[in-house]
Design a protein around this motif. Structure first.
Motif, PDB file in Angstrom:
ATOM      1  N   GLY A 198       0.833  -1.179   0.000  1.00 55.98           N
ATOM      2  CA  GLY A 198       0.000   0.000   0.000  1.00 55.98           C
ATOM      3  C   GLY A 198       0.880   1.245   0.000  1.00 55.98           C
ATOM      4  O   GLY A 198       2.097   1.171   0.194  1.00 55.98           O
ATOM      5  N   THR A 199       0.282   2.392  -0.203  1.00 55.75           N
ATOM      6  CA  THR A 199       1.027   3.641  -0.318  1.00 55.75           C
ATOM      7  C   THR A 199       1.399   4.189   1.053  1.00 55.75           C
ATOM      8  O   THR A 199       0.526   4.391   1.904  1.00 55.75           O
ATOM      9  CB  THR A 199       0.196   4.689  -1.071  1.00 55.75           C
ATOM     10  OG1 THR A 199      -0.180   4.163  -2.347  1.00 55.75           O
ATOM     11  CG2 THR A 199       0.983   5.976  -1.252  1.00 55.75           C
ATOM     12  N   ALA A 200       2.693   4.425   1.253  1.00 54.18           N
ATOM     13  CA  ALA A 200       3.142   5.042   2.500  1.00 54.18           C
ATOM     14  C   ALA A 200       2.787   6.531   2.488  1.00 54.18           C
ATOM     15  O   ALA A 200       2.923   7.202   1.459  1.00 54.18           O
ATOM     16  CB  ALA A 200       4.641   4.869   2.662  1.00 54.18           C
ATOM     17  N   VAL A 201       2.320   7.035   3.619  1.00 57.83           N
ATOM     18  CA  VAL A 201       1.945   8.444   3.751  1.00 57.83           C
ATOM     19  C   VAL A 201       2.754   9.020   4.906  1.00 57.83           C
ATOM     20  O   VAL A 201       2.545   8.640   6.065  1.00 57.83           O
ATOM     21  CB  VAL A 201       0.431   8.595   4.007  1.00 57.83           C
ATOM     22  CG1 VAL A 201       0.065  10.072   4.157  1.00 57.83           C
ATOM     23  CG2 VAL A 201      -0.371   7.948   2.872  1.00 57.83           C
ATOM     24  N   SER A 202       3.673   9.911   4.610  1.00 60.84           N
ATOM     25  CA  SER A 202       4.616  10.383   5.630  1.00 60.84           C
ATOM     26  C   SER A 202       3.913  11.035   6.813  1.00 60.84           C
ATOM     27  O   SER A 202       4.334  10.862   7.967  1.00 60.84           O
ATOM     28  CB  SER A 202       5.613  11.361   5.014  1.00 60.84           C
ATOM     29  OG  SER A 202       4.948  12.465   4.416  1.00 60.84           O
ATOM     30  N   ALA A 203       2.831  11.772   6.561  1.00 60.08           N
ATOM     31  CA  ALA A 203       2.120  12.444   7.649  1.00 60.08           C
ATOM     32  C   ALA A 203       1.463  11.462   8.602  1.00 60.08           C
ATOM     33  O   ALA A 203       1.131  11.810   9.743  1.00 60.08           O
ATOM     34  CB  ALA A 203       1.071  13.395   7.072  1.00 60.08           C
ATOM     35  N   LEU A 204       1.288  10.212   8.139  1.00 53.65           N
ATOM     36  CA  LEU A 204       0.606   9.188   8.942  1.00 53.65           C
ATOM     37  C   LEU A 204       1.551   8.056   9.331  1.00 53.65           C
ATOM     38  O   LEU A 204       1.112   6.961   9.674  1.00 53.65           O
ATOM     39  CB  LEU A 204      -0.586   8.626   8.167  1.00 53.65           C
ATOM     40  CG  LEU A 204      -1.606   9.664   7.670  1.00 53.65           C
ATOM     41  CD1 LEU A 204      -2.718   8.991   6.884  1.00 53.65           C
ATOM     42  CD2 LEU A 204      -2.180  10.466   8.825  1.00 53.65           C
ATOM     43  N   ALA A 205       2.845   8.331   9.302  1.00 51.33           N
ATOM     44  CA  ALA A 205       3.837   7.300   9.611  1.00 51.33           C
ATOM     45  C   ALA A 205       3.666   6.740  11.013  1.00 51.33           C
ATOM     46  O   ALA A 205       4.053   5.603  11.288  1.00 51.33           O
ATOM     47  CB  ALA A 205       5.243   7.870   9.439  1.00 51.33           C
ATOM     48  N   GLY A 206       3.081   7.524  11.908  1.00 51.61           N
ATOM     49  CA  GLY A 206       2.856   7.044  13.268  1.00 51.61           C
ATOM     50  C   GLY A 206       1.972   5.813  13.322  1.00 51.61           C
ATOM     51  O   GLY A 206       2.147   4.957  14.199  1.00 51.61           O
ATOM     52  N   PHE A 207       1.024   5.701  12.400  1.00 52.14           N
ATOM     53  CA  PHE A 207       0.179   4.507  12.359  1.00 52.14           C
ATOM     54  C   PHE A 207       1.009   3.275  11.993  1.00 52.14           C
ATOM     55  O   PHE A 207       0.868   2.213  12.608  1.00 52.14           O
ATOM     56  CB  PHE A 207      -0.959   4.703  11.350  1.00 52.14           C
ATOM     57  CG  PHE A 207      -2.075   5.567  11.840  1.00 52.14           C
ATOM     58  CD1 PHE A 207      -3.059   5.062  12.674  1.00 52.14           C
ATOM     59  CD2 PHE A 207      -2.145   6.904  11.465  1.00 52.14           C
ATOM     60  CE1 PHE A 207      -4.097   5.852  13.131  1.00 52.14           C
ATOM     61  CE2 PHE A 207      -3.180   7.713  11.916  1.00 52.14           C
ATOM     62  CZ  PHE A 207      -4.152   7.192  12.750  1.00 52.14           C
ATOM     63  N   ASP A 208       1.876   3.413  10.980  1.00 54.38           N
ATOM     64  CA  ASP A 208       2.748   2.299  10.601  1.00 54.38           C
ATOM     65  C   ASP A 208       3.632   1.873  11.768  1.00 54.38           C
ATOM     66  O   ASP A 208       3.813   0.683  12.029  1.00 54.38           O
ATOM     67  CB  ASP A 208       3.635   2.704   9.424  1.00 54.38           C
ATOM     68  CG  ASP A 208       2.876   2.819   8.107  1.00 54.38           C
ATOM     69  OD1 ASP A 208       1.824   2.158   7.969  1.00 54.38           O
ATOM     70  OD2 ASP A 208       3.338   3.559   7.227  1.00 54.38           O
ATOM     71  N   THR A 209       4.165   2.852  12.460  1.00 57.50           N
ATOM     72  CA  THR A 209       5.056   2.556  13.582  1.00 57.50           C
ATOM     73  C   THR A 209       4.326   1.796  14.684  1.00 57.50           C
ATOM     74  O   THR A 209       4.850   0.819  15.235  1.00 57.50           O
ATOM     75  CB  THR A 209       5.635   3.865  14.157  1.00 57.50           C
ATOM     76  OG1 THR A 209       6.398   4.513  13.136  1.00 57.50           O
ATOM     77  CG2 THR A 209       6.529   3.595  15.354  1.00 57.50           C
ATOM     78  N   GLN A 210       3.119   2.233  15.005  1.00 55.89           N
ATOM     79  CA  GLN A 210       2.353   1.565  16.060  1.00 55.89           C
ATOM     80  C   GLN A 210       2.008   0.129  15.684  1.00 55.89           C
ATOM     81  O   GLN A 210       2.107  -0.787  16.510  1.00 55.89           O
ATOM     82  CB  GLN A 210       1.078   2.359  16.361  1.00 55.89           C
ATOM     83  CG  GLN A 210       1.308   3.706  17.026  1.00 55.89           C
ATOM     84  CD  GLN A 210       1.817   3.580  18.449  1.00 55.89           C
ATOM     85  OE1 GLN A 210       1.680   2.544  19.090  1.00 55.89           O
ATOM     86  NE2 GLN A 210       2.417   4.650  18.950  1.00 55.89           N
ATOM     87  N   VAL A 211       1.599  -0.087  14.437  1.00 54.57           N
ATOM     88  CA  VAL A 211       1.268  -1.445  14.008  1.00 54.57           C
ATOM     89  C   VAL A 211       2.509  -2.323  13.990  1.00 54.57           C
ATOM     90  O   VAL A 211       2.468  -3.489  14.411  1.00 54.57           O
ATOM     91  CB  VAL A 211       0.589  -1.435  12.622  1.00 54.57           C
ATOM     92  CG1 VAL A 211       0.385  -2.861  12.115  1.00 54.57           C
ATOM     93  CG2 VAL A 211      -0.757  -0.714  12.690  1.00 54.57           C
ATOM     94  N   LYS A 212       3.613  -1.786  13.526  1.00 55.58           N
ATOM     95  CA  LYS A 212       4.856  -2.559  13.491  1.00 55.58           C
ATOM     96  C   LYS A 212       5.263  -3.000  14.892  1.00 55.58           C
ATOM     97  O   LYS A 212       5.596  -4.177  15.121  1.00 55.58           O
ATOM     98  CB  LYS A 212       5.966  -1.715  12.861  1.00 55.58           C
ATOM     99  CG  LYS A 212       7.299  -2.442  12.735  1.00 55.58           C
ATOM    100  CD  LYS A 212       8.333  -1.558  12.039  1.00 55.58           C
ATOM    101  CE  LYS A 212       9.654  -2.294  11.858  1.00 55.58           C
ATOM    102  NZ  LYS A 212      10.657  -1.447  11.155  1.00 55.58           N
ATOM    103  N   THR A 213       5.217  -2.073  15.838  1.00 51.25           N
ATOM    104  CA  THR A 213       5.579  -2.404  17.220  1.00 51.25           C
ATOM    105  C   THR A 213       4.647  -3.465  17.788  1.00 51.25           C
ATOM    106  O   THR A 213       5.074  -4.426  18.429  1.00 51.25           O
ATOM    107  CB  THR A 213       5.519  -1.142  18.094  1.00 51.25           C
ATOM    108  OG1 THR A 213       6.454  -0.180  17.595  1.00 51.25           O
ATOM    109  CG2 THR A 213       5.852  -1.458  19.545  1.00 51.25           C
ATOM    110  N   PHE A 214       3.354  -3.297  17.531  1.00 42.66           N
ATOM    111  CA  PHE A 214       2.330  -4.231  18.028  1.00 42.66           C
ATOM    112  C   PHE A 214       2.554  -5.629  17.464  1.00 42.66           C
ATOM    113  O   PHE A 214       2.557  -6.628  18.200  1.00 42.66           O
ATOM    114  CB  PHE A 214       0.959  -3.696  17.643  1.00 42.66           C
ATOM    115  CG  PHE A 214      -0.193  -4.547  18.091  1.00 42.66           C
ATOM    116  CD1 PHE A 214      -0.730  -4.401  19.359  1.00 42.66           C
ATOM    117  CD2 PHE A 214      -0.759  -5.488  17.235  1.00 42.66           C
ATOM    118  CE1 PHE A 214      -1.810  -5.175  19.772  1.00 42.66           C
ATOM    119  CE2 PHE A 214      -1.829  -6.272  17.640  1.00 42.66           C
ATOM    120  CZ  PHE A 214      -2.355  -6.115  18.912  1.00 42.66           C
TER     121      PHE A 214
END
Length: 422
Positions: A44-60
């Motif tokens: 899917g398309t990475a969105v820099s302004a929403l990188a916090g969501f990716d980080t949280q899911v990755k950690t989880f």
């Protein structure tokens, strides 16, 4: 806006207790977590302004060794993020991959009931016994309080059945098979007949007790009143108008095209036949056929947030009267500022100007969360596992998503809905 303040409570694990028991091996978890860190993949398309969501899911996911996950986020009705995540070299999770969503399905069933009400074919105040034939096994007597079980009470978990006291019939396949002398895999009619001979735990309407069985009945009401199968009615009257074409009822063993595999540390006896064979917990320790109206749908995260958007405003699917009925307070059961509406958990925001609504889903091999917020955000997170040897809570994904949302400084203006729906 954290998990403790929203107080998901005992309803957070929405579809039922584990269908099997077993023990995990700690060294296996460590290996899985190490592998997860080494093989992290996103689609899917990475969105820099929403990188916090990716980080949280990755950690989880990495902390729990989850191999497959998915996330979709909307803002002001626009799909701003759609991502697939994997920690496995053999799994390619796309934003459109399909996952079992478990009890998030309840919002679909409740909406189908409201569509029938809106079309003048049903009333929420009608007792279920006026629509369905509820006949106990030979020699048993039906509890007289069945006559007070209305359609509305089914949807608000006020039917009077309490799985903490008498067990969840959706997960008592072997018991029901023996009691009725019928083979597994059970049919809905078997579960209903068995329950028709069991006492109701509370007077209907007096106490909230989460009931998958209530939604089994609601699904049969939809079939009886509409003259269609449950799935056909939902797809024709609700999903097709919203251009949602991927969603379907899941299967216990076979996979739909694009559906992810499910994982669990547990095994148990199959309920798909009477062989007593030991199977992986997600594949036969519970019946997807029985779960249909309370927990049987599969979907992608973009499908779920598109579904959630339907509840934002009146439409040709559900009008404002129907939406208001979905959010209306129940006759009892308001605790710590939240309550169960029709297929959604509801928390009015301070000042009474809005509401946060949500539902979770949990089955062996599945954990899902769908949230709508009063500030115009929504998100859906789905995973192909709900347990591991660490014992870490999967409900923590709720607080993680709020953390990510609260960290967004500027929300994007793009809309990816046209990319995934046509």
């Amino acid at each position: 806006m954290e998990l403790t303040r929203r107080n998901l409570g005992k309803f957070a694990v929405a579809t039922g207790a584990a269908a099997a028991v077993g023990t995990g091996v700690g060294t296996t978890l460590l290996s899985r977590s190490a592998d997860a860190a080494a093989t992290w993949k996103t689609t899917g398309t990475a969105v820099s302004a929403l990188a916090g969501f990716d980080t949280q899911v990755k950690t989880f996911m990495q902390a729990r060794g989850i191999t497959g996950g998915q996330l979709a986020v909307t803002y002001k009705g626009r799909l701003v993020l759609a991502r697939g995540y994997s920690t496995s070299t053999t799994l390619d999770v796309q934003p459109t991959s399909l996952f079992r969503i478990a009890s998030v399905s309840k919002s679909i069933t409740a909406a189908a009931i409201m569509k029938l009400v809106q079309d003048g074919k049903l009333s929420l105040s009608t007792p279920v016994t006026k629509i369905l034939t509820i006949t106990p096994p030979t020699g048993q007597t039906r509890d007289a309080r069945w006559s007070s079980v209305t359609i509305k009470r089914l949807l608000q978990h006020l039917g009077g059945w309490d799985r903490d006291l008498s067990g969840d019939p959706n997960f008592k396949d072997a018991t029901i098979s023996r009691a009725l002398n019928v083979p597994m895999e059970l049919k809905h009619a078997d579960v209903i007949k068995y329950m028709a001979g069991q006492p109701i735990n509370y007077a209907p309407g007096t106490k909230v007790a989460y009931s998958n069985f209530g939604y089994v009945l609601a699904g049969r009401v939809i079939e009886k009143v509409s003259g269609m199968s449950y799935a056909t009615y939902v797809q024709q009257k609700l999903l097709t108008p919203l251009k949602i074409t991927r969603m379907a009822l899941g299967w216990s063993i076979a996979k739909h095209t694009g559906e992810v595999p499910y994982e669990s540390q547990y095994t148990g006896k199959t309920v798909l036949d009477n062989t007593g064979a030991t199977v992986a917990s997600p594949y036969g320790t519970f019946s997807m056929r029985i779960q249909d109206a309370n927990g049987g749908w599969i979907a992608s995260a973009p499908d779920l947030v598109r579904w959630a958007r339907m509840f934002d405003a009146s439409s040709s699917v559900l009008n404002s009267t129907s939406l208001n009925a979905i959010w209306a307070k129940p006759e009892t059961g308001i605790a710590n500022g939240w309550y169960y509406g029709l297929g959604w958990q509801v928390r009015p925001t301070s000042g009474g100007t809005g509401r946060n609504t949500w539902h979770t889903g949990s089955l062996p091999g599945t954990y899902s969360l769908l949230v709508r917020t009063s500030s115009g955000m929504s998100w859906a997170a789905i995973f192909n596992r709900r347990d591991d040897a660490s014992g870490k809570s999967y409900a923590d994904i709720d607080a993680a998503m709020w953390t990510a949302a609260n960290g967004v400084k500027t929300w994007p203006t793009h809309d990816y809905f046209s990319k995934y729906f046509s």
